[in-house]
Design a protein around this motif. Structure first.
Motif, PDB file in Angstrom:
ATOM      1  N   UNK A   1       0.845  -1.196   0.000  1.00  0.00           N
ATOM      2  CA  UNK A   1       0.000   0.000   0.000  1.00  0.00           C
ATOM      3  C   UNK A   1       0.880   1.244   0.000  1.00  0.00           C
ATOM      4  N   UNK A   2       0.811   2.006  -1.058  1.00  0.00           N
ATOM      5  CA  UNK A   2       1.502   3.289  -1.092  1.00  0.00           C
ATOM      6  C   UNK A   2       0.520   4.338  -1.589  1.00  0.00           C
ATOM      7  N   UNK A   3       0.419   5.421  -0.855  1.00  0.00           N
ATOM      8  CA  UNK A   3      -0.483   6.501  -1.244  1.00  0.00           C
ATOM      9  C   UNK A   3       0.258   7.831  -1.182  1.00  0.00           C
ATOM     10  N   UNK A   4       0.007   8.657  -2.194  1.00  0.00           N
ATOM     11  CA  UNK A   4       0.599   9.993  -2.256  1.00  0.00           C
ATOM     12  C   UNK A   4      -0.522  11.011  -2.399  1.00  0.00           C
ATOM     13  N   UNK A   5      -0.430  12.082  -1.636  1.00  0.00           N
ATOM     14  CA  UNK A   5      -1.423  13.154  -1.710  1.00  0.00           C
ATOM     15  C   UNK A   5      -0.714  14.505  -1.835  1.00  0.00           C
ATOM     16  N   UNK A   6      -1.312  15.382  -2.636  1.00  0.00           N
ATOM     17  CA  UNK A   6      -0.821  16.755  -2.769  1.00  0.00           C
ATOM     18  C   UNK A   6      -1.666  17.620  -1.841  1.00  0.00           C
ATOM     19  N   UNK A   7      -1.006  18.355  -0.959  1.00  0.00           N
ATOM     20  CA  UNK A   7      -1.704  19.186   0.024  1.00  0.00           C
ATOM     21  C   UNK A   7      -1.719  20.633  -0.463  1.00  0.00           C
ATOM     22  N   UNK A   8      -2.916  21.164  -0.671  1.00  0.00           N
ATOM     23  CA  UNK A   8      -3.044  22.568  -1.042  1.00  0.00           C
ATOM     24  C   UNK A   8      -3.960  23.263  -0.056  1.00  0.00           C
ATOM     25  N   UNK A   9      -3.991  24.575  -0.116  1.00  0.00           N
ATOM     26  CA  UNK A   9      -4.819  25.338   0.813  1.00  0.00           C
ATOM     27  C   UNK A   9      -5.599  26.415   0.105  1.00  0.00           C
ATOM     28  N   UNK A  10      -6.543  26.994   0.824  1.00  0.00           N
ATOM     29  CA  UNK A  10      -7.325  28.084   0.274  1.00  0.00           C
ATOM     30  C   UNK A  10      -6.515  29.377   0.225  1.00  0.00           C
ATOM     31  N   UNK A  11      -5.396  29.411   0.927  1.00  0.00           N
ATOM     32  CA  UNK A  11      -4.614  30.642   1.006  1.00  0.00           C
ATOM     33  C   UNK A  11      -3.310  30.335   1.734  1.00  0.00           C
ATOM     34  N   UNK A  12      -2.445  31.321   1.788  1.00  0.00           N
ATOM     35  CA  UNK A  12      -1.266  31.219   2.644  1.00  0.00           C
ATOM     36  C   UNK A  12      -1.721  31.168   4.100  1.00  0.00           C
ATOM     37  N   UNK A  13      -1.015  30.407   4.910  1.00  0.00           N
ATOM     38  CA  UNK A  13      -1.318  30.283   6.337  1.00  0.00           C
ATOM     39  C   UNK A  13      -2.686  29.657   6.599  1.00  0.00           C
ATOM     40  N   UNK A  14      -3.133  28.799   5.696  1.00  0.00           N
ATOM     41  CA  UNK A  14      -4.399  28.090   5.921  1.00  0.00           C
ATOM     42  C   UNK A  14      -4.225  26.925   6.883  1.00  0.00           C
TER      43      UNK A  14
END
Length: 227
Positions: A1-14
């Motif tokens: 099992x290997x999973x990769x996720x890209x973490x993004x935000x609604x803004x800086x400092x979210x």
């Protein structure tokens, strides 16, 4: 099992780093192997070992794979400004293909959970032609959206979600990051987002004083990510 996720935000400092490190800490607590990349970090401090970024160090601290700092944060820029401008001031060019290769180098470690943390929001420029969204698209990684809970966050979250889907990537889930301790009608805002975002709510991280990855981990669900 290997999973990769890209973490993004609604803004800086979210709260991207707190969520990313919290997911890694939760995975470690389950006995899973972990790795992370923050490919571009602006706002780095000069140390005896070179430029270092506090967010990247927080991610590195939760990695069970034997990664170096330079693997976790290959592009370190000093000014705490937009990455493409910081790169220009440093006489550097941010190349998507190179960043893809650097991320894939860490993904090749085949940790059970690998997180790739962006900088700022979804459309942060890398150069005149590309944004960090192009990196996520090239990696074809499912996205976790971190919503910084503050006035205006509903529109920011819905617009970011629409942009991610339009770019052809799946959104694995979203996290409510309570960055404003004085936000009014917080629960109603979370409910409004739950009813409008057709993906799982992975957790609600309250406003934490001296927040740690381990604290954040207790508020996040790995089950909904298949981990």
């Amino acid at each position: 099992m290997t999973k990769t996720f890209f973490i993004t935000g609604t803004d800086t400092d979210a709260g991207k780093t707190l969520v990313a490190s919290g997911l890694l800490a939760a995975a470690k607590a389950k006995g899973l192997s972990t790795a992370a990349v923050k490919p571009v970090a602006a706002g780095c401090e000069s140390t005896a070992d070179g430029l270092r970024n506090s967010d990247a160090l927080a991610l590195l601290a939760q990695c069970t794979r034997p990664l170096s700092y330079d693997q976790v944060n290959p592009i370190a820029l000093a000014p705490p400004i937009a990455p493409h401008i910081a790169a220009q001031e440093a006489g550097r060019v941010l190349n998507v293909d190179r960043l893809v290769g650097l991320c894939r180098g860490v993904m090749a470690e085949r940790a059970d959970l690998t997180v790739i943390e962006g900088a700022g929001g979804w459309r942060v420029p890398l150069n005149p032609s590309h944004t960090l969204a192009d990196l996520a698209k090239a990696l074809n990684a499912p996205v976790i959206l971190v919503v910084g809970m503050k006035l205006g966050c509903i529109s920011h979250a819905l617009l970011t979600f629409e942009a991610i889907v339009r770019d052809g990537l799946p959104v694995a889930g979203w996290v409510a990051s309570c960055i404003d301790p004085h936000m009014q009608v917080l629960e109603q805002n979370i409910h409004s987002l739950q009813s409008r975002l057709p993906v799982p709510l992975l957790g609600v991280i309250p406003h934490l004083v001296n927040a740690s990855a381990e604290q954040a981990a207790t508020h996040l669900s790995l089950d909904k990510l298949g981990l």
